[in-house]
Scaffold this active site. Structure first.
Site, PDB file in Angstrom:
ATOM      1  N   THR A 207     -12.860   6.501   7.021  1.00 18.00           N
ATOM      2  CA  THR A 207     -13.411   5.531   7.973  1.00 18.00           C
ATOM      3  C   THR A 207     -12.423   5.303   9.116  1.00 18.00           C
ATOM      4  O   THR A 207     -11.343   5.881   9.145  1.00 18.00           O
ATOM      5  CB  THR A 207     -13.687   4.178   7.277  1.00 18.00           C
ATOM      6  OG1 THR A 207     -12.421   3.588   6.978  1.00 18.00           O
ATOM      7  CG2 THR A 207     -14.489   4.360   6.009  1.00 18.00           C
TER       8      THR A 207
ATOM      9  N   TRP B 203       0.861  -1.198   0.000  1.00 20.09           N
ATOM     10  CA  TRP B 203       0.000   0.000   0.000  1.00 20.09           C
ATOM     11  C   TRP B 203       0.893   1.241   0.000  1.00 20.09           C
ATOM     12  O   TRP B 203       1.937   1.267   0.655  1.00 20.09           O
ATOM     13  CB  TRP B 203      -0.870   0.031   1.261  1.00 20.09           C
ATOM     14  CG  TRP B 203      -2.248  -0.540   1.046  1.00 20.09           C
ATOM     15  CD1 TRP B 203      -2.560  -1.854   0.877  1.00 20.09           C
ATOM     16  CD2 TRP B 203      -3.488   0.173   0.996  1.00 20.09           C
ATOM     17  NE1 TRP B 203      -3.911  -2.012   0.728  1.00 20.09           N
ATOM     18  CE2 TRP B 203      -4.510  -0.787   0.789  1.00 20.09           C
ATOM     19  CE3 TRP B 203      -3.843   1.514   1.107  1.00 20.09           C
ATOM     20  CZ2 TRP B 203      -5.855  -0.441   0.700  1.00 20.09           C
ATOM     21  CZ3 TRP B 203      -5.183   1.871   1.015  1.00 20.09           C
ATOM     22  CH2 TRP B 203      -6.177   0.893   0.803  1.00 20.09           C
TER      23      TRP B 203
ATOM     24  N   CYS C  28       2.926   2.356   5.527  1.00 22.03           N
ATOM     25  CA  CYS C  28       2.448   3.742   5.492  1.00 22.03           C
ATOM     26  C   CYS C  28       0.933   3.701   5.535  1.00 22.03           C
ATOM     27  O   CYS C  28       0.294   3.178   4.619  1.00 22.03           O
ATOM     28  CB  CYS C  28       2.936   4.411   4.214  1.00 22.03           C
ATOM     29  SG  CYS C  28       2.172   6.011   3.933  1.00 22.03           S
TER      30      CYS C  28
ATOM     31  N   HIS D  11     -10.747   2.633   9.653  1.00 22.01           N
ATOM     32  CA  HIS D  11      -9.763   1.610   9.309  1.00 22.01           C
ATOM     33  C   HIS D  11      -8.369   1.975   9.827  1.00 22.01           C
ATOM     34  O   HIS D  11      -7.635   1.134  10.346  1.00 22.01           O
ATOM     35  CB  HIS D  11      -9.710   1.463   7.780  1.00 22.01           C
ATOM     36  CG  HIS D  11      -9.686   0.044   7.332  1.00 22.01           C
ATOM     37  ND1 HIS D  11     -10.803  -0.636   6.956  1.00 22.01           N
ATOM     38  CD2 HIS D  11      -8.659  -0.825   7.219  1.00 22.01           C
ATOM     39  CE1 HIS D  11     -10.480  -1.869   6.613  1.00 22.01           C
ATOM     40  NE2 HIS D  11      -9.176  -2.006   6.768  1.00 22.01           N
TER      41      HIS D  11
ATOM     42  N   PHE E 180      -1.098  -3.967   7.754  1.00 22.04           N
ATOM     43  CA  PHE E 180      -1.662  -4.928   8.716  1.00 22.04           C
ATOM     44  C   PHE E 180      -0.915  -6.264   8.674  1.00 22.04           C
ATOM     45  O   PHE E 180      -0.778  -6.948   9.699  1.00 22.04           O
ATOM     46  CB  PHE E 180      -3.153  -5.146   8.399  1.00 22.04           C
ATOM     47  CG  PHE E 180      -3.875  -5.997   9.400  1.00 22.04           C
ATOM     48  CD1 PHE E 180      -4.329  -5.457  10.591  1.00 22.04           C
ATOM     49  CD2 PHE E 180      -4.108  -7.348   9.152  1.00 22.04           C
ATOM     50  CE1 PHE E 180      -4.993  -6.240  11.524  1.00 22.04           C
ATOM     51  CE2 PHE E 180      -4.768  -8.140  10.070  1.00 22.04           C
ATOM     52  CZ  PHE E 180      -5.215  -7.579  11.261  1.00 22.04           C
TER      53      PHE E 180
HETATM   54  C1  DLZ Z   1      -7.537  -1.553   3.919  1.00 22.97           C
HETATM   55  C2  DLZ Z   1      -6.398  -0.602   4.068  1.00 22.97           C
HETATM   56  C3  DLZ Z   1      -6.655   0.780   4.150  1.00 22.97           C
HETATM   57  C4  DLZ Z   1      -8.021   1.357   4.129  1.00 22.97           C
HETATM   58  N1  DLZ Z   1      -5.651   1.661   4.247  1.00 22.97           N
HETATM   59  C5  DLZ Z   1      -4.368   1.203   4.253  1.00 22.97           C
HETATM   60  C6  DLZ Z   1      -3.289   2.119   4.347  1.00 22.97           C
HETATM   61  O1  DLZ Z   1      -3.427   3.348   4.387  1.00 22.97           O
HETATM   62  N2  DLZ Z   1      -2.032   1.591   4.377  1.00 22.97           N
HETATM   63  C7  DLZ Z   1      -1.789   0.231   4.329  1.00 22.97           C
HETATM   64  O2  DLZ Z   1      -0.618  -0.171   4.376  1.00 22.97           O
HETATM   65  N3  DLZ Z   1      -2.813  -0.642   4.235  1.00 22.97           N
HETATM   66  C8  DLZ Z   1      -4.082  -0.195   4.185  1.00 22.97           C
HETATM   67  N4  DLZ Z   1      -5.111  -1.073   4.083  1.00 22.97           N
HETATM   68  C9  DLZ Z   1      -4.806  -2.525   3.892  1.00 22.97           C
HETATM   69  C10 DLZ Z   1      -4.561  -3.272   5.229  1.00 22.97           C
HETATM   70  O3  DLZ Z   1      -3.262  -2.985   5.740  1.00 22.97           O
HETATM   71  C11 DLZ Z   1      -4.642  -4.804   4.991  1.00 22.97           C
HETATM   72  O4  DLZ Z   1      -3.795  -5.161   3.929  1.00 22.97           O
HETATM   73  C12 DLZ Z   1      -6.047  -5.269   4.662  1.00 22.97           C
HETATM   74  O5  DLZ Z   1      -6.968  -4.840   5.655  1.00 22.97           O
HETATM   75  C13 DLZ Z   1      -6.114  -6.832   4.542  1.00 22.97           C
HETATM   76  O6  DLZ Z   1      -5.759  -7.439   5.792  1.00 22.97           O
END
Ligand code: DLZ
Length: 166
Positions: free
Chosen positions: A93, A29, A87, A95, A64
Protein backbone atom coordinates in the site's frame (compact mmCIF):
# COMPACT_ATOMS: atom_id res chain seq x y z
CA UNK A 1 30.23 7.69 -9.24
CA UNK A 2 32.23 6.19 -6.41
CA UNK A 3 29.97 5.05 -3.59
CA UNK A 4 31.38 5.75 -0.13
CA UNK A 5 30.52 3.68 2.87
CA UNK A 6 30.00 6.43 5.42
CA UNK A 7 30.50 4.01 8.31
CA UNK A 8 34.20 4.01 7.36
CA UNK A 9 34.71 7.43 8.94
CA UNK A 10 38.03 8.62 10.29
CA UNK A 11 37.88 8.38 14.10
CA UNK A 12 40.20 11.37 14.40
CA UNK A 13 37.58 13.65 12.85
CA UNK A 14 34.93 12.77 15.46
CA UNK A 15 34.65 15.16 18.45
CA UNK A 16 34.92 13.76 21.96
CA UNK A 17 31.44 13.65 23.46
CA UNK A 18 32.22 13.94 27.17
CA UNK A 19 29.58 16.27 28.63
CA UNK A 20 27.26 15.87 25.63
CA UNK A 21 23.70 14.74 26.48
CA UNK A 22 22.08 12.72 23.72
CA UNK A 23 18.70 11.09 23.19
CA UNK A 24 18.30 7.99 21.05
CA UNK A 25 14.76 7.18 19.93
CA UNK A 26 14.17 3.91 18.08
CA UNK A 27 11.05 2.51 16.43
CA UNK A 28 9.80 -0.94 17.46
CA UNK A 29 8.79 -1.84 13.91
CA UNK A 30 11.38 -4.07 12.16
CA UNK A 31 13.29 -4.64 15.43
CA UNK A 32 15.99 -6.83 13.84
CA UNK A 33 17.04 -3.65 12.03
CA UNK A 34 16.31 -0.91 14.56
CA UNK A 35 17.84 -2.81 17.51
CA UNK A 36 21.12 -3.21 15.60
CA UNK A 37 21.09 0.47 14.63
CA UNK A 38 20.30 1.51 18.20
CA UNK A 39 23.15 -0.60 19.57
CA UNK A 40 25.49 0.78 16.92
CA UNK A 41 24.53 4.33 17.88
CA UNK A 42 24.92 3.84 21.63
CA UNK A 43 28.22 1.93 21.31
CA UNK A 44 29.62 4.66 19.06
CA UNK A 45 28.59 7.42 21.48
CA UNK A 46 30.27 5.54 24.34
CA UNK A 47 33.43 4.93 22.26
CA UNK A 48 33.64 8.67 21.69
CA UNK A 49 33.40 9.69 25.30
CA UNK A 50 29.69 10.21 25.94
CA UNK A 51 28.92 9.14 29.52
CA UNK A 52 26.35 6.41 30.07
CA UNK A 53 24.29 8.70 32.33
CA UNK A 54 24.09 11.26 29.51
CA UNK A 55 22.46 8.87 27.00
CA UNK A 56 18.66 8.47 27.09
CA UNK A 57 17.20 5.63 25.00
CA UNK A 58 13.48 5.59 24.23
CA UNK A 59 11.37 3.24 22.12
CA UNK A 60 8.33 4.28 20.11
CA UNK A 61 5.81 2.04 18.33
CA UNK A 62 6.71 3.01 14.76
CA UNK A 63 8.80 5.37 12.66
CA UNK A 64 5.86 7.76 12.39
CA UNK A 65 6.07 8.38 16.17
CA UNK A 66 9.73 9.49 16.04
CA UNK A 67 8.67 13.09 15.47
CA UNK A 68 6.53 13.30 18.59
CA UNK A 69 9.15 11.58 20.73
CA UNK A 70 11.92 13.88 19.51
CA UNK A 71 9.74 16.90 20.26
CA UNK A 72 8.87 15.60 23.74
CA UNK A 73 12.52 14.92 24.57
CA UNK A 74 13.68 18.32 23.43
CA UNK A 75 10.80 20.05 25.24
CA UNK A 76 11.19 18.28 28.57
CA UNK A 77 14.89 17.52 28.96
CA UNK A 78 18.21 19.29 28.58
CA UNK A 79 19.54 17.07 25.81
CA UNK A 80 21.81 18.47 23.11
CA UNK A 81 20.64 16.29 20.21
CA UNK A 82 18.31 13.40 19.33
CA UNK A 83 19.18 10.49 17.08
CA UNK A 84 15.98 9.10 15.51
CA UNK A 85 16.15 5.50 14.34
CA UNK A 86 13.53 3.81 12.19
CA UNK A 87 13.11 1.39 9.32
CA UNK A 88 10.31 1.63 6.80
CA UNK A 89 9.94 -1.17 4.26
CA UNK A 90 7.91 -0.71 1.09
CA UNK A 91 4.74 -2.82 1.24
CA UNK A 92 1.72 -3.23 -1.00
CA UNK A 93 0.00 0.00 0.00
CA UNK A 94 0.96 3.67 0.03
CA UNK A 95 1.61 3.68 3.78
CA UNK A 96 5.36 3.78 3.07
CA UNK A 97 5.14 7.10 1.26
CA UNK A 98 3.06 8.76 3.97
CA UNK A 99 5.32 7.60 6.80
CA UNK A 100 8.54 8.60 4.98
CA UNK A 101 7.17 12.00 4.01
CA UNK A 102 5.76 12.69 7.48
CA UNK A 103 8.86 11.68 9.42
CA UNK A 104 11.39 13.46 7.21
CA UNK A 105 9.39 16.69 7.29
CA UNK A 106 8.43 16.21 10.94
CA UNK A 107 11.99 15.74 12.17
CA UNK A 108 13.15 18.74 10.17
CA UNK A 109 10.44 20.85 11.79
CA UNK A 110 11.40 19.67 15.29
CA UNK A 111 15.07 20.50 14.69
CA UNK A 112 14.23 24.00 13.54
CA UNK A 113 11.66 24.55 16.31
CA UNK A 114 14.19 23.70 19.04
CA UNK A 115 17.37 24.84 17.25
CA UNK A 116 18.91 21.48 18.11
CA UNK A 117 20.28 18.69 15.92
CA UNK A 118 17.73 15.98 15.14
CA UNK A 119 19.43 13.16 13.29
CA UNK A 120 17.58 11.26 10.58
CA UNK A 121 18.70 7.65 10.97
CA UNK A 122 15.67 6.28 9.17
CA UNK A 123 16.08 3.57 6.54
CA UNK A 124 13.53 3.71 3.72
CA UNK A 125 14.01 0.46 1.82
CA UNK A 126 12.34 -1.70 -0.80
CA UNK A 127 13.35 -4.94 0.92
CA UNK A 128 14.35 -6.23 4.34
CA UNK A 129 17.72 -7.30 2.88
CA UNK A 130 18.49 -3.70 1.90
CA UNK A 131 17.72 -2.65 5.47
CA UNK A 132 19.86 -5.41 7.04
CA UNK A 133 22.72 -4.43 4.72
CA UNK A 134 22.61 -0.97 6.35
CA UNK A 135 22.16 -2.12 9.95
CA UNK A 136 25.54 -3.75 10.43
CA UNK A 137 25.77 -5.49 7.05
CA UNK A 138 27.73 -4.77 3.89
CA UNK A 139 26.74 -1.10 3.76
CA UNK A 140 27.74 -0.35 7.33
CA UNK A 141 25.45 0.68 10.17
CA UNK A 142 23.42 3.85 9.77
CA UNK A 143 22.95 4.02 13.54
CA UNK A 144 26.72 4.39 13.89
CA UNK A 145 26.66 7.14 11.27
CA UNK A 146 23.81 8.85 13.12
CA UNK A 147 25.89 8.89 16.31
CA UNK A 148 28.88 10.40 14.52
CA UNK A 149 26.62 13.00 12.93
CA UNK A 150 25.14 13.91 16.33
CA UNK A 151 28.62 14.38 17.85
CA UNK A 152 29.70 16.58 14.95
CA UNK A 153 26.53 18.68 15.11
CA UNK A 154 26.71 19.21 18.88
CA UNK A 155 30.34 20.25 18.48
CA UNK A 156 29.24 22.71 15.79
CA UNK A 157 26.45 24.04 18.02
CA UNK A 158 28.82 24.58 20.96
CA UNK A 159 31.58 26.16 18.88
CA UNK A 160 29.72 28.06 16.19
CA UNK A 161 30.78 31.49 17.43
CA UNK A 162 34.45 30.48 17.05
CA UNK A 163 33.93 28.97 13.62
CA UNK A 164 32.18 31.89 11.95
CA UNK A 165 34.51 34.03 9.82
CA UNK A 166 33.26 37.38 11.23
C1 DLZ B 1 1.72 1.02 9.85
C2 DLZ B 1 3.17 0.87 9.55
C3 DLZ B 1 3.57 0.21 8.37
C4 DLZ B 1 2.61 -0.32 7.37
N1 DLZ B 1 4.86 0.02 8.09
C5 DLZ B 1 5.80 0.47 8.97
C6 DLZ B 1 7.18 0.27 8.70
O1 DLZ B 1 7.61 -0.33 7.70
N2 DLZ B 1 8.07 0.77 9.61
C7 DLZ B 1 7.67 1.44 10.75
O2 DLZ B 1 8.54 1.87 11.52
N3 DLZ B 1 6.36 1.62 11.01
C8 DLZ B 1 5.43 1.15 10.17
N4 DLZ B 1 4.11 1.32 10.44
C9 DLZ B 1 3.72 1.93 11.75
C10 DLZ B 1 3.72 3.48 11.72
O3 DLZ B 1 5.05 3.99 11.80
C11 DLZ B 1 2.94 4.02 12.95
O4 DLZ B 1 3.44 3.43 14.12
C12 DLZ B 1 1.45 3.74 12.87
O5 DLZ B 1 0.91 4.22 11.65
C13 DLZ B 1 0.69 4.40 14.07
O6 DLZ B 1 0.84 5.83 14.03
Amino acid sequence: MKKTNLSDFDNKTVPNGKGYRIGVVAAEWNPEVTDAMCKGAVDTLREHGVLKKDITVLRVPGTFELTTAADLLLSRTQIDAVICIGCVIQGETRHFEFICQAVSQGLTNVAVKHSRPVIFSVLTCDTMQQALDRAGGRHGNKGVEGAVTALKMIHLDRNIEYELPF
